[in-house]
Motif scaffolding. Sequence first.
Motif, PDB file in Angstrom:
ATOM      1  N   GLY A 172      19.566 -18.942  -3.522  1.00  0.00           N
ATOM      2  CA  GLY A 172      19.280 -19.599  -2.254  1.00  0.00           C
ATOM      3  C   GLY A 172      19.826 -18.893  -1.032  1.00  0.00           C
ATOM      4  N   VAL A 173      20.424 -17.714  -1.229  1.00  0.00           N
ATOM      5  CA  VAL A 173      21.021 -16.948  -0.127  1.00  0.00           C
ATOM      6  C   VAL A 173      20.207 -15.677   0.087  1.00  0.00           C
ATOM      7  CG1 VAL A 173      23.085 -15.752   0.699  1.00  0.00           C
ATOM      8  CG2 VAL A 173      23.316 -17.837  -0.681  1.00  0.00           C
ATOM      9  N   THR A 174      19.864 -15.389   1.332  1.00  0.00           N
ATOM     10  CA  THR A 174      19.065 -14.200   1.659  1.00  0.00           C
ATOM     11  C   THR A 174      19.917 -13.183   2.412  1.00  0.00           C
ATOM     12  OG1 THR A 174      17.054 -15.535   1.793  1.00  0.00           O
ATOM     13  CG2 THR A 174      16.997 -13.379   2.847  1.00  0.00           C
ATOM     14  N   LYS A 175      19.910 -11.947   1.908  1.00  0.00           N
ATOM     15  CA  LYS A 175      20.664 -10.854   2.529  1.00  0.00           C
ATOM     16  C   LYS A 175      19.785  -9.599   2.575  1.00  0.00           C
ATOM     17  CE  LYS A 175      24.755 -12.869   2.890  1.00  0.00           C
ATOM     18  NZ  LYS A 175      25.499 -13.024   4.178  1.00  0.00           N
ATOM     19  N   PRO A 176      20.004  -8.726   3.569  1.00  0.00           N
ATOM     20  CA  PRO A 176      19.239  -7.468   3.619  1.00  0.00           C
ATOM     21  C   PRO A 176      19.764  -6.472   2.592  1.00  0.00           C
ATOM     22  CG  PRO A 176      20.795  -7.568   5.442  1.00  0.00           C
ATOM     23  CD  PRO A 176      20.886  -8.894   4.740  1.00  0.00           C
ATOM     24  N   VAL A 177      18.863  -5.758   1.949  1.00  0.00           N
ATOM     25  CA  VAL A 177      19.231  -4.681   1.031  1.00  0.00           C
ATOM     26  C   VAL A 177      18.309  -3.493   1.281  1.00  0.00           C
ATOM     27  CG1 VAL A 177      20.074  -6.269  -0.752  1.00  0.00           C
ATOM     28  CG2 VAL A 177      17.722  -5.448  -0.845  1.00  0.00           C
ATOM     29  N   VAL A 178      18.715  -2.340   0.779  1.00  0.00           N
ATOM     30  CA  VAL A 178      17.901  -1.135   0.876  1.00  0.00           C
ATOM     31  C   VAL A 178      17.718  -0.569  -0.531  1.00  0.00           C
ATOM     32  CG1 VAL A 178      17.647   1.155   1.877  1.00  0.00           C
ATOM     33  CG2 VAL A 178      18.855  -0.625   3.154  1.00  0.00           C
ATOM     34  N   LEU A 179      16.474  -0.327  -0.915  1.00  0.00           N
ATOM     35  CA  LEU A 179      16.160   0.271  -2.205  1.00  0.00           C
ATOM     36  C   LEU A 179      15.882   1.758  -2.017  1.00  0.00           C
ATOM     37  CD1 LEU A 179      13.663  -2.411  -3.622  1.00  0.00           C
ATOM     38  CD2 LEU A 179      16.131  -2.271  -4.011  1.00  0.00           C
ATOM     39  N   ASP A 180      16.694   2.595  -2.655  1.00  0.00           N
ATOM     40  CA  ASP A 180      16.422   4.035  -2.664  1.00  0.00           C
ATOM     41  C   ASP A 180      15.394   4.288  -3.765  1.00  0.00           C
ATOM     42  OD1 ASP A 180      18.256   4.860  -0.621  1.00  0.00           O
ATOM     43  OD2 ASP A 180      19.865   4.384  -2.020  1.00  0.00           O
ATOM     44  N   THR A 181      14.215   4.722  -3.364  1.00  0.00           N
ATOM     45  CA  THR A 181      13.045   4.685  -4.239  1.00  0.00           C
ATOM     46  C   THR A 181      12.472   6.071  -4.495  1.00  0.00           C
ATOM     47  OG1 THR A 181      12.525   2.492  -3.359  1.00  0.00           O
ATOM     48  CG2 THR A 181      10.743   3.655  -4.486  1.00  0.00           C
ATOM     49  N   THR A 182      12.090   6.287  -5.752  1.00  0.00           N
ATOM     50  CA  THR A 182      11.397   7.513  -6.157  1.00  0.00           C
ATOM     51  C   THR A 182       9.956   7.176  -6.518  1.00  0.00           C
ATOM     52  OG1 THR A 182      13.424   8.507  -7.032  1.00  0.00           O
ATOM     53  CG2 THR A 182      11.331   9.397  -7.841  1.00  0.00           C
ATOM     54  N   ILE A 183       9.016   7.950  -5.986  1.00  0.00           N
ATOM     55  CA  ILE A 183       7.604   7.785  -6.352  1.00  0.00           C
ATOM     56  C   ILE A 183       7.377   8.567  -7.644  1.00  0.00           C
ATOM     57  CG2 ILE A 183       5.213   8.114  -5.607  1.00  0.00           C
ATOM     58  CD1 ILE A 183       6.447   8.361  -2.695  1.00  0.00           C
ATOM     59  N   ASN A 184       7.140   7.870  -8.736  1.00  0.00           N
ATOM     60  CA  ASN A 184       6.935   8.549 -10.016  1.00  0.00           C
ATOM     61  C   ASN A 184       5.547   9.173 -10.108  1.00  0.00           C
ATOM     62  OD1 ASN A 184       9.485   7.754 -10.872  1.00  0.00           O
ATOM     63  ND2 ASN A 184       8.713   5.846 -11.744  1.00  0.00           N
ATOM     64  N   LYS A 185       4.529   8.367  -9.811  1.00  0.00           N
ATOM     65  CA  LYS A 185       3.160   8.857  -9.929  1.00  0.00           C
ATOM     66  C   LYS A 185       2.211   7.890  -9.241  1.00  0.00           C
ATOM     67  CE  LYS A 185      -0.176  10.547 -13.356  1.00  0.00           C
ATOM     68  NZ  LYS A 185      -0.445  10.781 -14.797  1.00  0.00           N
ATOM     69  N   VAL A 186       1.203   8.443  -8.592  1.00  0.00           N
ATOM     70  CA  VAL A 186       0.114   7.658  -8.018  1.00  0.00           C
ATOM     71  C   VAL A 186      -1.189   8.300  -8.471  1.00  0.00           C
ATOM     72  CG1 VAL A 186      -1.001   6.855  -5.896  1.00  0.00           C
ATOM     73  CG2 VAL A 186       1.491   7.020  -5.993  1.00  0.00           C
ATOM     74  N   GLY A 187      -2.078   7.519  -9.079  1.00  0.00           N
ATOM     75  CA  GLY A 187      -3.337   8.065  -9.575  1.00  0.00           C
ATOM     76  C   GLY A 187      -4.012   7.081 -10.503  1.00  0.00           C
ATOM     77  N   GLU A 188      -4.967   7.559 -11.269  1.00  0.00           N
ATOM     78  CA  GLU A 188      -5.672   6.662 -12.191  1.00  0.00           C
ATOM     79  C   GLU A 188      -4.841   6.442 -13.447  1.00  0.00           C
ATOM     80  OE1 GLU A 188      -9.371   7.110 -15.073  1.00  0.00           O
ATOM     81  OE2 GLU A 188     -10.038   6.852 -12.997  1.00  0.00           O
ATOM     82  N   GLN A 189      -4.662   5.172 -13.801  1.00  0.00           N
ATOM     83  CA  GLN A 189      -3.997   4.831 -15.054  1.00  0.00           C
ATOM     84  C   GLN A 189      -5.043   4.973 -16.160  1.00  0.00           C
ATOM     85  OE1 GLN A 189      -3.590   3.021 -17.736  1.00  0.00           O
ATOM     86  NE2 GLN A 189      -1.529   2.182 -17.873  1.00  0.00           N
ATOM     87  N   PRO A 190      -4.858   5.921 -17.088  1.00  0.00           N
ATOM     88  CA  PRO A 190      -5.942   6.251 -18.018  1.00  0.00           C
ATOM     89  C   PRO A 190      -6.340   5.134 -18.971  1.00  0.00           C
ATOM     90  CG  PRO A 190      -3.909   7.395 -18.603  1.00  0.00           C
ATOM     91  CD  PRO A 190      -3.686   6.778 -17.275  1.00  0.00           C
TER      92      PRO A 190
END
Length: 197
Positions: free
Chosen positions: A128-146
């Motif tokens: 029930g408590v809201t706080k700001p956070v930052v996610l350090d994110t890596t893009i693994n892959k973007v494309g067609e999922q076979p």
Amino acid sequence: MFKRIVLTAALATASFAAFAAPLTYKIDPNHTDVVASWNHLGFSNPIAHFGQVDGFITYDPDNVGTSKVEVTIPLAGLDSHVADFDEHLRSADFFDAEKFPTITFKSTKVEAAGDKKLRVFGDLTVHGVTKPVVLDTTINKVGEQPMAKRAAAGFDATTTIKRSDFGVGKYAPNVSDAVTIRITTEAIVPKADAAKK
């Protein structure tokens, strides 16, 4: 022959544009895991998994600032592989899952942070408590999922929070207040008929 070449080129361009354009992906809970880890009395570093994740990711590689993330994590999907501990974590001592059955994250800003790297700023709501956070994110892959034959995107992300900030600080500092969160997610553009529902 010339017409065939032109048609092939047009199809290739259209296919590329489909992946380059901003797309909204639905998180695949079967290929998504949120893992929390902490230190226990200096002796061990236990982990707990949060599954059954639901939500959407909008990602625009050409205009990263318009990207968005919105996620719901039901505490029903909490699994530390120790049933008694799971029950304790869901109790009023910690998450009080009966009163606060979900954890949510909603992005407020996304920015590029280097090659295949993003910083995702947002509001995390726990207990029930809201706080700001930052996610350090890596893009693994973007494309067609076979397997799905549809556009997909995969990301890993990490952050560290203080659980006492969210009112779940029992036993701190003996059990560490700092909790490291690691996320891996795969998300797929919904089928056209599903998107209309």
